[in-house]
Design a protein around this motif. Sequence first.
Motif, PDB file in Angstrom:
ATOM      1  N   VAL A 127      -2.439   8.551  -9.591  1.00  0.00           N
ATOM      2  CA  VAL A 127      -1.436   7.500  -9.339  1.00  0.00           C
ATOM      3  C   VAL A 127      -0.585   7.311 -10.597  1.00  0.00           C
ATOM      4  O   VAL A 127      -1.115   7.146 -11.694  1.00  0.00           O
ATOM      5  N   MET A 128       0.724   7.368 -10.413  1.00  0.00           N
ATOM      6  CA  MET A 128       1.619   7.130 -11.551  1.00  0.00           C
ATOM      7  C   MET A 128       2.197   5.729 -11.447  1.00  0.00           C
ATOM      8  O   MET A 128       2.549   5.285 -10.352  1.00  0.00           O
ATOM      9  N   GLN A 129       2.263   5.063 -12.558  1.00  0.00           N
ATOM     10  CA  GLN A 129       2.822   3.710 -12.590  1.00  0.00           C
ATOM     11  C   GLN A 129       4.196   3.820 -13.244  1.00  0.00           C
ATOM     12  O   GLN A 129       4.281   4.215 -14.406  1.00  0.00           O
TER      13      GLN A 129
ATOM     14  N   LEU B 161       3.300   5.696  -7.621  1.00  0.00           N
ATOM     15  CA  LEU B 161       3.633   6.941  -6.922  1.00  0.00           C
ATOM     16  C   LEU B 161       2.438   7.881  -6.921  1.00  0.00           C
ATOM     17  O   LEU B 161       1.686   7.916  -7.885  1.00  0.00           O
ATOM     18  N   ILE B 162       2.326   8.649  -5.856  1.00  0.00           N
ATOM     19  CA  ILE B 162       1.389   9.791  -5.880  1.00  0.00           C
ATOM     20  C   ILE B 162       2.120  11.001  -5.284  1.00  0.00           C
ATOM     21  O   ILE B 162       2.605  10.933  -4.155  1.00  0.00           O
TER      22      ILE B 162
ATOM     23  N   GLY C 116       0.852  -1.188   0.000  1.00  0.00           N
ATOM     24  CA  GLY C 116       0.000   0.000   0.000  1.00  0.00           C
ATOM     25  C   GLY C 116       0.888   1.239   0.000  1.00  0.00           C
ATOM     26  O   GLY C 116       2.091   1.158   0.274  1.00  0.00           O
ATOM     27  N   PHE C 117       0.300   2.394  -0.305  1.00  0.00           N
ATOM     28  CA  PHE C 117       1.106   3.620  -0.356  1.00  0.00           C
ATOM     29  C   PHE C 117       1.745   3.903   0.996  1.00  0.00           C
ATOM     30  O   PHE C 117       1.111   3.729   2.039  1.00  0.00           O
TER      31      PHE C 117
ATOM     32  N   ILE D 111       4.380   9.692  -2.042  1.00  0.00           N
ATOM     33  CA  ILE D 111       4.161   8.376  -1.436  1.00  0.00           C
ATOM     34  C   ILE D 111       4.261   7.336  -2.549  1.00  0.00           C
ATOM     35  O   ILE D 111       4.035   7.646  -3.718  1.00  0.00           O
ATOM     36  N   HIS D 112       4.631   6.127  -2.161  1.00  0.00           N
ATOM     37  CA  HIS D 112       4.822   5.104  -3.190  1.00  0.00           C
ATOM     38  C   HIS D 112       4.314   3.758  -2.704  1.00  0.00           C
ATOM     39  O   HIS D 112       4.107   3.558  -1.502  1.00  0.00           O
TER      40      HIS D 112
END
Length: 335
Positions: free
Chosen positions: A269-271, A185-186, A144-145, A288-289
């Motif tokens: 959210v980035m992948q 990532l966010i 989880g983040f 956060i990741h």
Amino acid sequence: MHNEIFFSSRQGRKVWNALGRIAHRYDQEETPLELESIAHDVLKTIIDDSVLKQICSVSDNNMMSHVVIRNFVSIQSLPFTPIDDTSPDTSGWRIPASALLGLLKLSGHSARSFLDEMNGRLCHMVMPAKNNEKSFIRSTKKLGFHTEVVNGYFIEENPIPGKPVSPDVFGLLGLRNPDGIATTLIPLDSVLSCLTPQIIESLMKPQFSAVSQSSFDRIISINNISVLKKLHDGGMGLRYSNSKLTANNLEAVKALQALADAISHSDQVMQVVLHPGDALILNNRTCIHGRGAITGTQKFDGMDRWLIRIYGYKSSVLPMLKTLPDKKHIILVDI
Ligand SMILES: O=C(O)CCC(=O)C(=O)O
Ligand SMILES: [Fe+2]
């Protein structure tokens, strides 16, 4: 400024070859501080100034939450992916490890590890491991983040030496990723924009506690801390974990829930799929990741997904860290 930098295969090979000439002389677990500064000097002669500026901007909390360098080092030989949390004893992965150390140093950070996490190992192996049940679950589950070392103080909280301090950044370098599993990532600003001023105010009050992540061998807790903290350079910083961070009263419970909802509903959210040789530096205050589950993809045939991870600290933070006298890169946290 862009978050993604592309190295040509010629540049990636140049990094491999240049570091290959020095990396075999140093063991990254024994003398990483010498290695990082030599690798820094080598990389500086290869990377041009505009790219250097992009890399450095990850250390500014008002600038980039992360930076990816595609094909940073072209991997030319590699031992099998370990299956049991140990570092391979062949030297084939020393070059990528020194490349990541040098890159962190270029971004303005020095590498450190915790004696309480995997006996002080500096280069963390991120891969499916089957040495025991605990490490199998930890290494294959969905993450989880979170921020790294959620139970570490920020410099803005004036920790005295001997208290745990959270790394300012951390670096990941892809070595293998046959199934293309993404790191997620966010950026914090996109989360903050979904929260009301009241929730933000509650998250800034010292009404939370945090305990160490499962890779630590010892439970280290910090209390009366906030989740959000104004940083020295004016930006906002975050510590976060769904499981290791707790709220100490009703107001805090509501605020933490609102934050968890904003994170889980985020459309930002980035992948980032780290292919072999790709490097990622994340600002551990403003980003956060996490990672999707890799359960089921592991084969333990030497070809599994494999990343290395290294924590980095700004030079202004280093005097706040108590370290082992003979291995100055290993942080000691007082009991
Ligand atoms: O496996 C990844 O992509 C990220 C791993 C991670 O977040 C961690 O090891 O803390
Ligand atoms: Fe992580």
